[in-house]
Design a protein around this motif. Structure first.
Motif, PDB file in Angstrom:
ATOM      1  N   ARG A 102       0.814  -1.224   0.000  1.00  0.00           N
ATOM      2  CA  ARG A 102       0.000   0.000   0.000  1.00  0.00           C
ATOM      3  C   ARG A 102       0.844   1.270   0.000  1.00  0.00           C
ATOM      4  N   PHE A 103       2.018   1.197   0.621  1.00  0.00           N
ATOM      5  CA  PHE A 103       2.872   2.380   0.775  1.00  0.00           C
ATOM      6  C   PHE A 103       4.280   2.041   0.283  1.00  0.00           C
ATOM      7  N   GLN A 105       6.823   3.624  -0.834  1.00  0.00           N
ATOM      8  CA  GLN A 105       8.003   4.467  -0.644  1.00  0.00           C
ATOM      9  C   GLN A 105       7.848   5.360   0.574  1.00  0.00           C
ATOM     10  N   ALA A 106       9.003   5.759   1.102  1.00  0.00           N
ATOM     11  CA  ALA A 106       9.072   6.794   2.132  1.00  0.00           C
ATOM     12  C   ALA A 106       9.723   8.014   1.497  1.00  0.00           C
ATOM     13  N   THR A 107       9.435   9.196   2.050  1.00  0.00           N
ATOM     14  CA  THR A 107      10.010  10.415   1.498  1.00  0.00           C
ATOM     15  C   THR A 107      10.521  11.322   2.615  1.00  0.00           C
ATOM     16  N   ASP A 126      10.532  16.972   6.858  1.00  0.00           N
ATOM     17  CA  ASP A 126       9.361  16.121   7.052  1.00  0.00           C
ATOM     18  C   ASP A 126       9.634  14.743   6.474  1.00  0.00           C
ATOM     19  N   THR A 128       7.984  11.143   5.699  1.00  0.00           N
ATOM     20  CA  THR A 128       6.667  10.535   5.508  1.00  0.00           C
ATOM     21  C   THR A 128       6.824   9.039   5.285  1.00  0.00           C
ATOM     22  N   LYS A 130       4.151   5.557   5.386  1.00  0.00           N
ATOM     23  CA  LYS A 130       2.764   5.086   5.486  1.00  0.00           C
ATOM     24  C   LYS A 130       1.782   6.264   5.534  1.00  0.00           C
ATOM     25  N   ASP A 131       2.081   7.301   4.772  1.00  0.00           N
ATOM     26  CA  ASP A 131       1.262   8.515   4.708  1.00  0.00           C
ATOM     27  C   ASP A 131       1.196   9.260   6.037  1.00  0.00           C
ATOM     28  N   ILE A 132       2.108   8.961   6.947  1.00  0.00           N
ATOM     29  CA  ILE A 132       2.218   9.675   8.216  1.00  0.00           C
ATOM     30  C   ILE A 132       3.466  10.540   8.149  1.00  0.00           C
ATOM     31  N   THR A 133       3.316  11.837   8.387  1.00  0.00           N
ATOM     32  CA  THR A 133       4.430  12.774   8.280  1.00  0.00           C
ATOM     33  C   THR A 133       4.794  13.310   9.653  1.00  0.00           C
TER      34      THR A 133
END
Length: 197
Positions: A102-103, A105-107, A126, A128, A130-133
């Protein structure tokens, strides 16, 4: 006389242009073959395992005369995650941890870059996962900024360290028995691409 003045003016103009180019911000592209992000944690008090996050992509803009104008943008494809133990890699990529399906990549994107002494930088940004920043601070060391001897292109090398908490990114399985805190060590080379690349 006119020709002599014209040549002098041209020389001054070229020197000024060269000085401007030297002082201007330079944007380097990260070389994934010479870049590694290493995460380390404590396992039940017995050991301190590591995992590597390879295949890193991104850019580093560095301005030696105005460090605040510098910036970092990085993408970590989680397909490049490796602990050198396949069963553990599969578990880390499962929905117990990174949920790579589902996720993927990380950024990381910097929000501020500050000088922290000779050859040192403090990079706030920042992260990010799993869509958590969440905000993360990197303590960076400038290893070298020079012309790369193998490519003749401008190049830069940096190391950095940071500490983050797994629970901040919904990665907290078995915490605190397996440490919540994770130490990150980063080493990277980056270069200005040749024209046409």
């Amino acid at each position: 006389m006119i020709n002599r003045l014209s040549r002098g003016a041209l020389a001054v103009s070229l020197l000024a242009a060269s000085a401007y180019a030297f002082c201007a911000p330079v944007t380097y592209t990260i070389d994934p073959t010479h870049t590694d992000v290493i995460a380390q944690w404590n396992h039940l008090g017995f050991s301190n395992p590591i995992a590597h996050f390879g295949q890193v992509e991104g850019t580093i803009t560095y301005d030696a005369d105005n460090v605040a104008a510098s910036s970092v943008e990085v993408v970590l494809p989680l397909a490049g995650l490796s602990s050198h133990v396949k069963a553990f890699d599969d578990h880390l990529k499962s929905d117990d941890f990174f949920d790579v399906a589902r996720f993927p990549q990380a950024t990381f994107k910097s929000t501020a870059v500050e000088s922290a002494g000779e050859g040192k930088l403090k990079i706030t940004g920042d992260l990010t996962i799993k869509d958590i920043t969440r905000p993360v601070v990197l303590d960076a060391t400038i290893n070298k900024i020079d012309t790369h001897p193998m490519t003749s292109q401008p190049a830069a090398g940096f190391d950095a360290v940071a500490t983050l908490k797994r629970t901040d990114f919904d990665l907290g399985m078995n915490a605190p028995y397996v440490s919540d805190e994770v130490q990150l060590r980063i080493t990277t080379e980056a270069a200005v691409p040749k024209q046409g690349e």
